[in-house]
Design an enzyme around this catalytic site. Structure first.
Site, mmCIF file in Angstrom:
data_model
loop_
_atom_site.group_PDB
_atom_site.id
_atom_site.type_symbol
_atom_site.label_atom_id
_atom_site.label_comp_id
_atom_site.label_asym_id
_atom_site.label_seq_id
_atom_site.Cartn_x
_atom_site.Cartn_y
_atom_site.Cartn_z
ATOM 1 N N GLU A 85 -33.858 9.814 -21.944
ATOM 2 C CA GLU A 85 -34.418 11.097 -21.704
ATOM 3 C C GLU A 85 -33.831 12.320 -21.514
ATOM 4 O O GLU A 85 -34.138 13.628 -22.357
ATOM 5 C CB GLU A 85 -34.363 10.911 -20.118
ATOM 6 N N HIS A 96 -32.709 6.838 -19.093
ATOM 7 C CA HIS A 96 -32.163 8.174 -17.948
ATOM 8 C C HIS A 96 -31.203 8.886 -19.220
ATOM 9 O O HIS A 96 -31.493 9.900 -20.092
ATOM 10 C CB HIS A 96 -31.036 7.581 -17.407
ATOM 11 N N GLU A 102 -23.667 14.032 -24.353
ATOM 12 C CA GLU A 102 -24.421 14.304 -22.991
ATOM 13 C C GLU A 102 -24.576 13.082 -22.364
ATOM 14 O O GLU A 102 -24.350 12.900 -21.467
ATOM 15 C CB GLU A 102 -25.560 14.393 -24.055
#
Length: 178
Positions: free
Chosen positions: A23, A20, A96
């Site tokens: 991604e 994840h 992030e």
């Protein structure tokens, strides 16, 4: 409309959410297009109706939908460079994935996204069943999105090594329809 789905086999080796996280980081720039947002700006300029990705237990899929082959095939090389050669910088990782905010709480897009999922009782029940009804070698055993108690243990080096191991063009599937 032309639709592209680029699927990468991405089983999770643990609960830190490596698939994840990767991604998310793929969209932060690439070797040929290092400026964050280049892919998104090109997509908007060419009239793309969908540029996204999702991660499930066994794969990560990058999605591109555009009006016509010209726009689609102009964007495909940019998307492929992001997927195959992402920057994976430490700065993007911190922003992030996970960092400690001034108030002492955890932050980061991936961490916050998963924290919100753990506020949903049905998600918690589903994760419990997946983990305890699936053997450790099953893609359902580990949380591909990441458990908030172990996301902070994830490092950018882990992401780089995971990308090197799993993002191999020989194992990717690309479908183009429309």
């Amino acid at each position: 409309m032309v639709h592209i789905n680029l699927a990468v086999p991405t089983s999770s080796p643990d609960d830190r959410g490596i698939p994840h996280t990767l991604e998310h980081l793929v969209f932060k720039g690439s070797q040929r297009y290092p400026k964050p947002g280049t892919l998104q700006e090109a997509a908007a300029r060419l009239g793309t109706t969908d540029l996204n990705a999702f991660t499930v237990h066994h794969c990560t899929v990058y999605i591109l939908t555009a009006a016509g082959t010209g726009a689609t095939f102009s964007l495909l090389p940019i998307l492929l460079d992001h997927v195959l050669h992402p920057l994976l910088s430490d700065d993007n990782f911190v922003t992030e994935v996970y960092h400690v905010k001034p108030d002492g709480n955890g932050g980061g897009v991936v961490y916050s996204e998963m924290l919100s999922k753990y506020m949903n009782a049905s998600y918690i029940c589903r994760r419990f069943m997946e983990k305890y009804l699936s053997p450790p070698d099953s893609p359902f055993h580990y949380n591909h999105g990441g458990d908030t108690d172990v996301i902070p243990a994830l490092t950018n080096h882990d992401i780089i090594e995971y990308h090197r191991r799993y993002y191999d063009p020989r194992f990717m599937v690309c479908t183009i329809t429309g």
